[in-house]
Design a protein around this motif. Structure first.
Motif, short mmCIF file in Angstrom:
data_model
loop_
_atom_site.label_atom_id
_atom_site.label_comp_id
_atom_site.label_asym_id
_atom_site.label_seq_id
_atom_site.Cartn_x
_atom_site.Cartn_y
_atom_site.Cartn_z
N THR A 367 50.15 9.89 25.61
CA THR A 367 48.72 10.09 25.87
C THR A 367 48.08 11.08 24.91
O THR A 367 46.86 11.24 24.90
N SER A 368 48.85 11.76 24.06
CA SER A 368 48.27 12.73 23.13
C SER A 368 47.84 12.10 21.82
O SER A 368 47.27 12.76 20.96
N VAL A 369 48.12 10.79 21.62
CA VAL A 369 47.72 10.12 20.39
C VAL A 369 46.20 10.07 20.31
O VAL A 369 45.52 9.70 21.26
N ALA A 370 45.64 10.44 19.14
CA ALA A 370 44.19 10.53 19.00
C ALA A 370 43.54 9.15 18.95
O ALA A 370 42.44 8.95 19.47
N ASP A 371 44.17 8.19 18.31
CA ASP A 371 43.58 6.86 18.14
C ASP A 371 43.64 6.11 19.46
O ASP A 371 44.71 5.74 19.94
N ALA A 372 42.50 5.86 20.08
CA ALA A 372 42.44 5.22 21.39
C ALA A 372 43.01 3.81 21.36
O ALA A 372 43.49 3.30 22.38
N SER A 373 42.93 3.13 20.18
CA SER A 373 43.40 1.75 20.12
C SER A 373 44.91 1.64 20.23
O SER A 373 45.44 0.56 20.53
N ILE A 374 45.64 2.73 19.98
CA ILE A 374 47.10 2.70 20.07
C ILE A 374 47.60 3.73 21.07
O ILE A 374 48.76 4.14 21.01
N ARG A 375 46.72 4.16 21.99
CA ARG A 375 47.11 5.18 22.96
C ARG A 375 47.30 4.53 24.33
O ARG A 375 46.38 3.98 24.91
N PRO A 376 48.52 4.58 24.88
CA PRO A 376 48.74 4.03 26.22
C PRO A 376 48.15 4.95 27.28
O PRO A 376 47.90 6.13 27.02
N PRO A 377 47.89 4.43 28.47
CA PRO A 377 47.31 5.26 29.53
C PRO A 377 48.32 6.16 30.23
O PRO A 377 48.01 6.76 31.25
N PHE A 378 49.52 6.26 29.68
CA PHE A 378 50.58 7.08 30.29
C PHE A 378 51.59 7.39 29.20
O PHE A 378 51.51 6.86 28.09
N ASP A 379 52.55 8.21 29.51
CA ASP A 379 53.63 8.51 28.58
C ASP A 379 54.59 7.32 28.59
O ASP A 379 55.35 7.11 29.54
N ALA A 380 54.56 6.53 27.51
CA ALA A 380 55.35 5.31 27.47
C ALA A 380 56.84 5.57 27.31
O ALA A 380 57.65 4.66 27.47
N SER A 381 57.23 6.78 26.98
CA SER A 381 58.65 7.09 26.83
C SER A 381 59.28 7.55 28.14
O SER A 381 60.48 7.81 28.18
N ASP A 382 58.48 7.64 29.20
CA ASP A 382 58.98 8.09 30.50
C ASP A 382 59.26 6.86 31.37
O ASP A 382 58.34 6.10 31.71
N PRO A 383 60.52 6.61 31.77
CA PRO A 383 60.83 5.42 32.58
C PRO A 383 60.15 5.45 33.95
O PRO A 383 60.04 4.40 34.59
N ALA A 384 59.70 6.62 34.37
CA ALA A 384 59.00 6.68 35.66
C ALA A 384 57.69 5.90 35.63
O ALA A 384 57.14 5.57 36.69
N ASN A 385 57.17 5.60 34.43
CA ASN A 385 55.92 4.87 34.31
C ASN A 385 56.10 3.36 34.20
O ASN A 385 55.15 2.64 33.91
N LEU A 386 57.30 2.89 34.42
CA LEU A 386 57.54 1.45 34.46
C LEU A 386 57.04 0.88 35.78
O LEU A 386 57.01 1.58 36.80
N PRO A 387 56.68 -0.41 35.81
CA PRO A 387 56.22 -1.02 37.07
C PRO A 387 57.33 -1.09 38.11
O PRO A 387 57.05 -1.13 39.31
N ARG A 388 58.58 -1.14 37.68
CA ARG A 388 59.71 -1.01 38.61
C ARG A 388 60.90 -0.49 37.83
O ARG A 388 60.99 -0.66 36.61
N ALA A 389 61.85 0.08 38.55
CA ALA A 389 62.94 0.81 37.89
C ALA A 389 64.09 -0.08 37.45
O ALA A 389 64.77 0.22 36.48
N THR A 390 64.31 -1.18 38.15
CA THR A 390 65.46 -2.04 37.85
C THR A 390 65.01 -3.49 37.70
O THR A 390 63.91 -3.87 38.13
N ALA A 391 65.88 -4.32 37.16
CA ALA A 391 65.52 -5.71 36.91
C ALA A 391 65.35 -6.51 38.19
O ALA A 391 64.46 -7.33 38.32
N ASP A 392 66.23 -6.28 39.18
CA ASP A 392 66.13 -6.95 40.48
C ASP A 392 66.00 -8.46 40.32
O ASP A 392 65.09 -9.09 40.87
N GLN A 393 66.93 -9.07 39.58
CA GLN A 393 66.90 -10.50 39.35
C GLN A 393 67.89 -11.23 40.24
O GLN A 393 69.00 -10.75 40.48
N GLU A 394 67.49 -12.39 40.72
CA GLU A 394 68.35 -13.20 41.58
C GLU A 394 68.04 -14.68 41.35
O GLU A 394 66.89 -15.09 41.30
N VAL A 395 69.10 -15.47 41.19
CA VAL A 395 68.98 -16.90 41.01
C VAL A 395 69.92 -17.59 41.99
O VAL A 395 71.09 -17.22 42.10
N ASP A 396 69.39 -18.59 42.71
CA ASP A 396 70.21 -19.40 43.61
C ASP A 396 70.54 -20.72 42.92
O ASP A 396 69.68 -21.34 42.28
#
Length: 794
Positions: A367-396
């Motif tokens: 979030t400290s990047v000055a250029d708004a066009s390449i600035r994410p709304p969160f710290d992209a290097s922090d895994p806590a900002n992922l939509p979920r922590a694990t893959a949680d995949q299942e196939v029947d």
């Protein structure tokens, strides 16, 4: 269940084998070792060794090409090629069998069996399979600080980053010539690396009650893969890198199955579980052009005049841990006097729940990047900002097969068959607000995962006729249907007609042949299927509208085969065979109207357009073999085959948007011819001496022919004749001296030559424009070998 057999354990096995052999030599001279009494009758074992093959190998190889030992261990020195120890009780109800190959070598196999007739049987098999990918590779990363972590010294990174920064500040060109001049001193002093892995397979099989109405089998398998193999990583379009991927895989499976047998049928049922474990799930590797993280709008093209930014470290996720469970049932039965029925049902689940990596490892993208066009709304290097922590995949999985048939009379019959397979992806989709392109630039393009699923079903019938007593004709039809989720084609049907003929109506001649024709039709090909992974309703299609993926496109194919075995005389037999396979895809297809003001919209009027992708494939194959036995002591044989394959494909050069200009079209014809020929002679010169002469030659010649229309982009194309040219020649001469029924000795002389001319490796250098490669040695070699043999039986 995970275990690892190291070299020490292998040598221990070899030593144990030697000790066991020494301990058995005395009782093996026809003497029985008495161990127990059962029912008043001796159950002691008598042993025999048949054979014990010992060798001494001398080799001379002119290069260090990995091809010479790609799947084998051909080290000079003595070895036990094979030793088999067979033990049997006096009543023959108990059997003990040990069979070892290449004892102590990297391609060894050890098998032990014990059986009590009608009661139980146990087998243990341990097999080592080496795979050498390449030798003497150039690795700029000077240290491995942990599993899957490749490091370059800070001094090297700082020196190279400073050089490109100074070149850019001075207005100089950052092109290949400059980059190569900076990297060359480090390449010249780089370390060398071999890429190779070993597969160690263990298999335990236990059978209980084999001759009883209800029998059980326990099957345990384990495979360990350890070593390295070539792997491609990247920091951007102009900065790819090849590395030795660390391989530390464990795959374990266990199956328990029961089998019930009755007078008119039987059932089989059980459960199978498997687990895959990867000790190294993440690969980290330093960027040799940067010691500090950086980003800008074109950092994915670094290093170049446009940008020298990017990450200091690259990171890739490797194969994740996963597991699967399956339950299965099967059975067969006789129906009436002439009918039969069999089938299988399997259902199970596959799961994977690996921890997800953060959007990027580049600390400059936050979030400290000055250029708004390449600035994410969160710290992209922090895994806590992922939509979920694990893959949680299942196939029947659901798989069903059924086959039934009956004979109407002595000359006619009918068979029915059905198959159903359902791959049901239960994984819940999730949305990511954007992604980091090659760990270099944040792209504010929301995407979503999609649970790809499919089912296929095949039903068919075949009528059989016997027009003569020694001739059978089969005429059949199959319908193969697919239903897919999140693919370009929702459903497709393929009509398959086939005829087979087998005959022995002519004395001394066996004839076999067949013809098959398939015709696949599909519903509308949705070129906008790629948009299923985008959440922005304004997203545009950037695939070519005429492109058809070969597994979903409409097609027609014909397949022919014919073979004959002729026993010309009591001493001469001839086998001839030929086959042809031709696949045609439509030259023209319906595509969205390119004259529309916005031709990339997913829903447009359709017009006839030029098809792209794979359009045609032809394969012709011929083979022949002649065996001549002029005397019971001599056999001479000659064999050969030729495969001729040609494919034709078309595509269109485009940039970031779809090109509708026919001048941007290019076409490619690939032609491949593969010959394999050989001859051999084995014979007894006299009762004491025998001779063998063998030779084989394999040659593949591949050509590529590119075409682009004049004035197009590209305006010219370069064809190359060394598409995939390889030649392999092996010939040998051997003599054996048969001293007695229990002792043989001999010598073999072998010449092994391999020549390759592949465009992928011709005139290579470790540093190419935009790529640093390992430049592994896997090319030509000439090898001469002398093998002294000794075979004992006692």
């Amino acid at each position: 269940m995970s275990f690892r057999l190291t070299t020490l354990v292998r040598l221990s096995l070899a030593g144990a084998c030697t000790l066991l052999l020494a301990g058995l030599m005395l009782p093996a001279q026809g003497m029985a070792a008495e161990h127990a009494e059962e029912g008043g009758e001796s159950s002691g074992f008598s042993y025999q060794v048949d054979p014990l093959d010992a060798e001494v190998l001398f080799r001379d190889v002119d290069t260090n090409s990995s091809k010479f030992e790609e799947y084998r261990d051909m080290s000079s020195g003595p070895l036990v090629r094979r030793v088999r120890i067979f033990g049997e009780s006096r009543d023959r109800n108990r059997v003990f069998d040990v069979d070892f190959f290449n004892v102590g070598r990297d391609d060894a196999r050890y098998t032990t069996r014990y059986r009590k007739s009608g009661s139980y049987a146990v087998k243990f098999d341990y097999n080592i399979i080496p795979h050498a990918f390449g030798n003497d590779g150039t690795l700029l990363h000077s240290s491995i600080s942990g599993p899957g972590i490749y490091s370059i010294s800070d001094t090297t990174q700082a020196t190279l980053q400073s050089a490109v920064e100074a070149q850019l500040a001075g207005g100089g060109a950052i092109d290949f010539a400059f980059l190569e001049s900076q990297l060359r001193p480090f390449i010249n002093s780089a370390s060398q690396v071999d890429t190779r892995l070993d597969r160690e397979r263990a298999h335990v099989q236990i059978d209980i009650g084999k001759l009883s109405p209800l029998a059980w089998r326990i099957d345990l398998r384990h495979e360990r893969r350890e070593g390295t193999r070539p792997y491609g990583g990247t920091f951007g379009f102009s900065n790819a890198i090849e590395l030795p991927e660390p391989i530390r895989y464990d795959t374990a499976t266990a199956e328990v199955a029961g089998e019930w047998t009755a007078s008119r049928g039987g059932l089989r049922f059980g459960v199978n579980v498997s687990a895959f474990n990867n000790d190294v799930e993440t690969l980290l590797y330093d960027n040799f052009w940067r010691i500090t993280d950086s980003t800008d709008s074109t950092a994915y093209a670094s290093p170049g005049t446009r940008s020298i930014g990017g990450p200091s470290i690259g990171r890739n996720a490797l194969a994740p841990d996963n597991e699967a469970q399956h339950v299965f049932f099967g059975g067969h039965a006789r129906l009436g006097q002439r009918g039969w029925l069999n089938g299988n049902l399997t259902f199970g689940t596959m799961e994977q729940d690996a921890t997800l990596l953060a959007h990027t490892i580049n600390s400059a993208i936050n979030t400290s990047v000055a250029d708004a066009s390449i600035r994410p709304p969160f710290d992209a290097s922090d895994p806590a900002n992922l939509p979920r922590a694990t893959a949680d995949q299942e196939v029947d999985i659901l798989h069903f097969t059924a086959n039934a048939g009956t004979r109407f009379n002595d000359w006619s019959s009918v068979k029915f068959r059905a198959r159903y397979y359902d791959y049901d992806n239960k994984t819940a989709p999730f949305v990511i607000p954007g992604y980091v392109r090659m760990d270099a630039v944040w792209e504010q393009i929301p995407r979503t995962t999609v649970p790809y699923s499919y089912t296929n079903q095949k039903v068919g019938v075949e009528f059989g006729f016997d027009p003569t007593r020694k001739t059978h004709v089969g005429v059949g039809y199959d319908l193969l249907s697919w239903d897919r989720d999140f693919r370009e084609v929702d459903s497709s049907d393929e009509d398959i007609f086939h005829i087979t003929v087998d005959s022995r109506a002519i004395d001394r001649v066996m004839l076999s042949g067949g013809w098959e024709r398939g015709d696949r039709t599909v519903d509308r090909y949705n070129v906008a299927a790629q948009l299923d992974t985008f959440t922005d309703p304004n997203s545009e299609v950037n695939n070519q509208f005429g492109l058809r993926k070969y597994d979903q496109a409409e097609r027609e194919y014909d397949a022919l085969r014919a073979s004959a075995t002729i026993f010309a005389t009591d001493t001469i037999s001839i086998t001839l065979g030929a086959s042809a396979h031709n696949v045609d895809y439509p030259e023209f297809v319906l595509v969205p109207d390119a004259t529309d003001p916005d031709p990339t919209r997913p829903t447009l009027p359709l017009v006839v357009g030029e098809a792209m992708g794979l359009l045609e494939e032809e394969i012709f194959q011929y083979n022949a073999e002649i065996a001549y036995t002029p005397h019971e002591r001599f056999t001479i044989f000659v064999f050969g085959s030729r495969t001729d394959r040609e494919t034709f494909q078309r595509a269109r050069q485009s940039g970031g948007t779809v090109s509708f200009n026919p001048l941007d079209t290019w076409e490619l014809t690939l032609s491949e011819v593969t010959d394999t020929w050989g001859l051999g002679l084995t014979g007894r010169i006299n009762p004491r001496w025998s001779v063998s002469l063998n030779g084989s030659w394999s040659d593949s010649d591949g050509d590529s022919i590119f075409f682009t229309p004049p004035g197009g982009s590209p305006s010219s194309a370069v064809s190359f004749a060394e598409y995939d040219d390889n030649e392999w020649l092996v010939y040998s001469l051997g003599f054996r001296f048969h001293a007695s029924e229990r002792l043989e000795a001999g010598i073999s002389l072998i010449r092994d030559e391999y020549i390759t001319n592949r465009f992928q490796r011709n005139n290579l250098d470790p540093y190419l424009p935009g790529t640093l490669i390992l430049d592994l040695e896997d090319g030509d070699y000439d090898a001469d070998m002398i093998i002294a043999h000794l075979r004992l039986r006692f």
